[in-house]
Write a protein that holds these residues in place. Structure first.
Motif, mmCIF file in Angstrom:
data_model
loop_
_atom_site.group_PDB
_atom_site.id
_atom_site.type_symbol
_atom_site.label_atom_id
_atom_site.label_comp_id
_atom_site.label_asym_id
_atom_site.label_seq_id
_atom_site.Cartn_x
_atom_site.Cartn_y
_atom_site.Cartn_z
ATOM 1 N N THR A 155 2.717 33.317 16.113
ATOM 2 C CA THR A 155 1.323 33.758 16.060
ATOM 3 C C THR A 155 0.499 32.810 15.203
ATOM 4 O OG1 THR A 155 2.015 36.066 16.352
ATOM 5 C CG2 THR A 155 -0.191 35.695 15.472
ATOM 6 N N VAL A 156 1.013 32.438 14.049
ATOM 7 C CA VAL A 156 0.322 31.497 13.162
ATOM 8 C C VAL A 156 0.121 30.155 13.864
ATOM 9 C CG1 VAL A 156 0.600 30.110 11.057
ATOM 10 C CG2 VAL A 156 0.977 32.583 10.994
ATOM 11 N N ASN A 157 1.161 29.638 14.511
ATOM 12 C CA ASN A 157 1.053 28.351 15.209
ATOM 13 C C ASN A 157 0.020 28.413 16.327
ATOM 14 O OD1 ASN A 157 2.956 27.066 13.587
ATOM 15 N ND2 ASN A 157 4.652 27.644 14.907
ATOM 16 N N GLN A 158 -0.014 29.533 17.041
ATOM 17 C CA GLN A 158 -0.997 29.702 18.106
ATOM 18 C C GLN A 158 -2.416 29.647 17.539
ATOM 19 O OE1 GLN A 158 -0.798 33.521 20.009
ATOM 20 N NE2 GLN A 158 -2.421 33.061 21.455
ATOM 21 N N ILE A 159 -2.640 30.315 16.430
ATOM 22 C CA ILE A 159 -3.966 30.315 15.797
ATOM 23 C C ILE A 159 -4.332 28.914 15.333
ATOM 24 C CG2 ILE A 159 -5.284 31.152 13.801
ATOM 25 C CD1 ILE A 159 -3.496 33.752 14.094
ATOM 26 N N GLU A 160 -3.402 28.241 14.675
ATOM 27 C CA GLU A 160 -3.666 26.884 14.179
ATOM 28 C C GLU A 160 -3.992 25.929 15.326
ATOM 29 O OE1 GLU A 160 -1.127 26.477 10.084
ATOM 30 O OE2 GLU A 160 -0.001 26.317 11.955
ATOM 31 N N ASN A 161 -3.329 26.095 16.467
ATOM 32 C CA ASN A 161 -3.507 25.182 17.586
ATOM 33 C C ASN A 161 -4.732 25.481 18.443
ATOM 34 O OD1 ASN A 161 -1.205 23.729 16.899
ATOM 35 N ND2 ASN A 161 0.120 25.045 18.121
ATOM 36 N N THR A 162 -5.237 26.705 18.385
ATOM 37 C CA THR A 162 -6.325 27.060 19.295
ATOM 38 C C THR A 162 -7.645 27.400 18.622
ATOM 39 O OG1 THR A 162 -5.651 29.399 19.355
ATOM 40 C CG2 THR A 162 -4.725 27.941 21.045
ATOM 41 N N VAL B 56 -6.112 31.751 8.318
ATOM 42 C CA VAL B 56 -5.109 31.787 9.383
ATOM 43 C C VAL B 56 -4.204 33.008 9.201
ATOM 44 C CG1 VAL B 56 -3.095 30.623 10.366
ATOM 45 C CG2 VAL B 56 -5.153 29.307 9.825
ATOM 46 N N ALA B 57 -3.765 33.260 7.965
ATOM 47 C CA ALA B 57 -2.897 34.407 7.695
ATOM 48 C C ALA B 57 -3.608 35.722 7.995
ATOM 49 C CB ALA B 57 -2.423 34.382 6.239
ATOM 50 N N ILE B 58 -4.887 35.819 7.654
ATOM 51 C CA ILE B 58 -5.649 37.040 7.919
ATOM 52 C C ILE B 58 -5.823 37.241 9.422
ATOM 53 C CG2 ILE B 58 -7.932 38.116 7.697
ATOM 54 C CD1 ILE B 58 -8.035 36.815 4.861
ATOM 55 N N ILE B 59 -6.169 36.189 10.142
ATOM 56 C CA ILE B 59 -6.320 36.298 11.593
ATOM 57 C C ILE B 59 -4.996 36.704 12.235
ATOM 58 C CG2 ILE B 59 -6.805 35.009 13.713
ATOM 59 C CD1 ILE B 59 -8.792 33.323 11.994
ATOM 60 N N ALA B 60 -3.895 36.117 11.772
ATOM 61 C CA ALA B 60 -2.579 36.472 12.299
ATOM 62 C C ALA B 60 -2.282 37.950 12.048
ATOM 63 C CB ALA B 60 -1.492 35.598 11.672
ATOM 64 N N GLY B 61 -2.603 38.428 10.862
ATOM 65 C CA GLY B 61 -2.395 39.839 10.555
ATOM 66 C C GLY B 61 -3.199 40.749 11.457
ATOM 67 N N ILE B 62 -4.438 40.358 11.731
ATOM 68 C CA ILE B 62 -5.293 41.162 12.615
ATOM 69 C C ILE B 62 -4.745 41.149 14.040
ATOM 70 C CG2 ILE B 62 -7.585 41.289 13.684
ATOM 71 C CD1 ILE B 62 -8.687 40.336 10.927
#
Length: 82
Positions: A36-43, A52-58
């Motif tokens: 999930t973290v990698n997906q957020i970082e890449n997109t 990034v950690a907060i978005i992943a948590g959401i």
């Protein structure tokens, strides 16, 4: 219950945790979070690790909530004509 430990190396930080779960479960959970973290970082273009950690948590909370709602009985219809 088995006590497992997990080494976390992610988003510029490193630490170990222990939990009352099997190591295989902890590794599966950690792998899901890392994907999930990698997906957020890449997109997303977001580079701040806290964001990034907060978005992943959401996103993961959204995933959990949708599964919970899917397994609950459909609520009674509400009459909005009042």
């Amino acid at each position: 219950m088995a006590k497992g430990s997990l080494q976390i190396d992610l988003l510029g930080t490193s630490f170990a945790i222990q939990a009352d779960e099997k190591p295989e479960y902890l590794n599966a959970l950690y792998s899901h979070y890392k994907r999930t973290v990698n997906q957020i970082e890449n997109t997303s273009g977001v580079s701040d690790s806290l964001k990034v950690a907060i978005i992943a948590g959401i996103l993961l909370a959204d995933e959990l909530y949708k599964e919970k709602v899917k397994h609950q009985a459909a609520p009674a219809s509400v009459d909005l004509a009042d």
